[in-house]
Design an enzyme around this catalytic site. Structure first.
Site, PDB file in Angstrom:
ATOM      1  N   HIS A  45       0.826  -1.210   0.000  1.00  0.00           N
ATOM      2  CA  HIS A  45       0.000   0.000   0.000  1.00  0.00           C
ATOM      3  C   HIS A  45       0.862   1.262   0.000  1.00  0.00           C
ATOM      4  CE1 HIS A  45      -3.884  -2.009   0.174  1.00  0.00           C
ATOM      5  NE2 HIS A  45      -3.261  -2.917   0.901  1.00  0.00           N
ATOM      6  N   ASP A  55       2.669   1.812  -3.110  1.00  0.00           N
ATOM      7  CA  ASP A  55       2.887   2.163  -4.538  1.00  0.00           C
ATOM      8  C   ASP A  55       2.019   3.332  -4.988  1.00  0.00           C
ATOM      9  OD1 ASP A  55       0.545   0.568  -4.647  1.00  0.00           O
ATOM     10  OD2 ASP A  55       1.218  -0.631  -6.364  1.00  0.00           O
ATOM     11  N   GLY A  96      -6.970 -15.120  -7.196  1.00  0.00           N
ATOM     12  CA  GLY A  96      -7.578 -14.554  -5.992  1.00  0.00           C
ATOM     13  C   GLY A  96      -6.703 -14.700  -4.761  1.00  0.00           C
ATOM     14  N   ALA A  97      -5.419 -15.027  -4.960  1.00  0.00           N
ATOM     15  CA  ALA A  97      -4.525 -15.238  -3.817  1.00  0.00           C
ATOM     16  C   ALA A  97      -3.632 -14.030  -3.571  1.00  0.00           C
ATOM     17  CB  ALA A  97      -3.674 -16.482  -4.046  1.00  0.00           C
ATOM     18  N   LEU A 140      -1.404 -12.843  -5.787  1.00  0.00           N
ATOM     19  CA  LEU A 140      -0.082 -13.038  -6.393  1.00  0.00           C
ATOM     20  C   LEU A 140      -0.046 -12.497  -7.824  1.00  0.00           C
ATOM     21  CD1 LEU A 140       0.661 -16.651  -5.035  1.00  0.00           C
ATOM     22  CD2 LEU A 140       1.430 -14.463  -4.093  1.00  0.00           C
ATOM     23  N   GLU A 172      -6.263  -1.710 -15.991  1.00  0.00           N
ATOM     24  CA  GLU A 172      -6.939  -1.957 -14.701  1.00  0.00           C
ATOM     25  C   GLU A 172      -7.716  -0.721 -14.260  1.00  0.00           C
ATOM     26  OE1 GLU A 172      -6.909  -4.538 -12.385  1.00  0.00           O
ATOM     27  OE2 GLU A 172      -5.260  -5.817 -13.040  1.00  0.00           O
ATOM     28  N   ASP A 205       2.459  -4.267  -9.415  1.00  0.00           N
ATOM     29  CA  ASP A 205       2.279  -5.626  -9.945  1.00  0.00           C
ATOM     30  C   ASP A 205       2.714  -5.729 -11.404  1.00  0.00           C
ATOM     31  OD1 ASP A 205       1.150  -5.817  -7.466  1.00  0.00           O
ATOM     32  OD2 ASP A 205      -0.915  -5.972  -8.179  1.00  0.00           O
ATOM     33  N   TYR A 259      -9.990  -1.360  -0.777  1.00  0.00           N
ATOM     34  CA  TYR A 259      -8.754  -0.847  -1.404  1.00  0.00           C
ATOM     35  C   TYR A 259      -8.956   0.609  -1.818  1.00  0.00           C
ATOM     36  CZ  TYR A 259      -4.636  -0.871  -4.472  1.00  0.00           C
ATOM     37  OH  TYR A 259      -3.418  -0.598  -5.068  1.00  0.00           O
TER      38      TYR A 259
HETATM   39  C1  GLA Z   1      -2.571  -4.742  -4.960  1.00  0.00           C
HETATM   40  C2  GLA Z   1      -2.396  -3.648  -5.995  1.00  0.00           C
HETATM   41  C3  GLA Z   1      -0.972  -3.066  -5.955  1.00  0.00           C
HETATM   42  C4  GLA Z   1      -0.586  -2.674  -4.535  1.00  0.00           C
HETATM   43  C5  GLA Z   1      -0.900  -3.795  -3.560  1.00  0.00           C
HETATM   44  C6  GLA Z   1      -0.664  -3.400  -2.123  1.00  0.00           C
HETATM   45  O1  GLA Z   1      -1.764  -5.836  -5.285  1.00  0.00           O
HETATM   46  O2  GLA Z   1      -2.634  -4.168  -7.287  1.00  0.00           O
HETATM   47  O3  GLA Z   1      -0.870  -1.978  -6.837  1.00  0.00           O
HETATM   48  O4  GLA Z   1      -1.228  -1.487  -4.160  1.00  0.00           O
HETATM   49  O5  GLA Z   1      -2.240  -4.254  -3.671  1.00  0.00           O
HETATM   50  O6  GLA Z   1       0.685  -3.151  -1.934  1.00  0.00           O
END
Ligand code: GLA
Length: 407
Positions: A60, A62, A148-149, A151, A186, A198, A247
């Site tokens: 959290h 980025d 949904g994990a 990753l 996204e 990500d 989020y």
């Molecule tokens: C998700 C979002 C990322 C980041 C993380 C938390 O994976 O896609 O951009 O904000 O949550 O670090």
């Protein structure tokens, strides 16, 4: 069950895991090639890959212009493709019952039914804005990132789509551009207000390395993972709920805190400045900002700790990060807290554990020397099951190259 998942009641062994991963990759590629011919009547000319990711620390941060330290992992998405002479995109998704969708590049609309296809649609809209010199394609996709994990299965889907189109049409697409396009897909098409972590790690990760990313400048610093360090990912198998709304709420709270502190981003606020203004902030906004600012500092400290191979410091930083995500940012669940505390008890000073990714379920990550892995995992599944009634899946991972890193 995913064939790369280790059964925790068996001895975990990285070599076995690496072997099964290699088999899984060749199986996936063979299946893609075969399916491609079955659907289209000719062979694919291109097979691309983009990895999922685990974030070692820096969550959290980025979307606040801060620092993150993820690694690309040996689970990802593969896509087979061939260019067409028209403007049609055909996609077959092997992980969605082999569903096939078609659309024209001249009329890309949101698909409420086959929602998986929106990652392709959104990525192609972003690609067309910057590099419009491409036409249609036949595509078949399959991945092995647990969905949904937390990753980053979706980021790897976006990046592999862009990589495939760039390869088919010889487009001068850089990894950073691809990452930004994936994020745009996204944010503007799929409707998830994620940051850049990500997609950047999926595109730009490097084998045997974690990647320190400055999410404001997009500067990258690779950090070699010590050879004997194992990356353990444990899926809590908690069904993630309210992820998007929570989020987006967190994002807004961070923006609100920055604005009240007179800055455009929490990146520009120091801990001293935050503490000086504590009385003027609602407690919840103070805590959100405190997490973000302290987490970015921990992320930079973690890079130094990794470089020094300082396991005690790695252990401390990961524990502090989890506590901060639990208490200040409030994105953990009781099951994630239990998993982390079970792992931390077993690891002691020999490694660290924390939740990873967006939270509200999903995975935890642990780092420890390989010699400790069997001991750490020995009773983890039983202990977790006894405490929560849930089954844990474990993935022993290593850092791999991103889709755009030259190999
Ligand atoms: C998700 C979002 C990322 C980041 C993380 C938390 O994976 O896609 O951009 O904000 O949550 O670090």
């Amino acid at each position: 069950m995913n064939q790369d998942t280790l059964n925790l009641t068996h001895n975990s062994n990285d070599d076995i895991n690496a072997m099964s991963q290699a088999v899984a990759q060749s199986d996936i590629i063979a299946l893609l090639e075969q399916t491609f011919v079955e659907h289209f009547g000719y062979a694919a000319t291109q097979i691309s890959h983009a990895p999922g990711r685990v974030n070692l620390i820096g969550d959290h941060t980025d979307y606040n212009g801060g620092f993150v330290l993820p690694a690309a992992i040996n689970f990802g998405t593969w896509m087979a493709g061939k260019a067409r002479n028209d403007r049609t995109i055909n996609v077959v998704a092997l992980d969605c019952d082999g569903e096939r969708i078609s659309f024209s590049l001249d009329d890309i609309a949101f698909d409420k039914v086959s929602s998986w296809s929106n990652y392709v649609r959104g990525s192609l809209i972003a690609l067309a804005k910057a590099l419009p010199d491409f036409g249609g394609a036949d595509l078949v996709v399959k991945g092995n990132v647990p969905r949904g994990a937390g990753l980053s299965s979706s980021a790897s889907f976006e990046v592999v789509t862009l990589k495939t189109m760039a390869a088919l049409y010889d487009l001068p697409l850089s990894g950073v551009q691809a990452a930004l396009m994936g994020q745009q897909a996204e944010n503007e098409f799929v409707g998830c207000n994620c940051g850049i972590m990500d997609q950047m790690i999926s595109a730009m990760g490097k084998q045997h390395n974690a990647m320190l990313l400055d999410c404001r400048s997009l500067d990258i610093q690779y950090a070699r993972m010590p050879e004997d360090l194992a990356i353990i990912i444990v899926n809590s198998n908690v069904k993630r709920g309210l992820v998007d709304s929570e989020y987006n709420t967190r994002r807004k709270q961070c923006e609100q805190a920055a604005a009240l502190l007179g800055k455009t981003s929490l990146r520009d606020v120091t801990l001293a400045e935050l503490n000086a203004a504590k009385a003027d902030l609602e407690p919840i906004l103070y805590r959100r900002a405190h997490h973000v600012i302290s987490e970015s500092l921990r992320t930079c400290d973690m890079l130094a700790a990794l470089n020094r191979h300082d396991m005690a410091q790695i252990s401390t930083l990961m524990a502090e990060s989890h506590d901060s995500l639990k208490n200040d940012f409030e994105v953990t669940t009781s099951q994630l807290d239990i998993l982390v505390s079970l792992l931390a008890d077993k690891l002691g000073e020999y490694g660290g554990a924390r939740m990873t990714g967006g939270g509200f379920g999903g995975c935890v990550v642990a780092l420890t020397e390989r010699s400790h892995v069997d001991n750490v995992l020995a009773t983890l599944a039983e202990d977790y099951h006894a405490a929560t009634g849930l089954k844990a899946d474990v993935y022993l991972c290593h850092a791999v190259d991103g889709a755009f890193v030259a190999v």
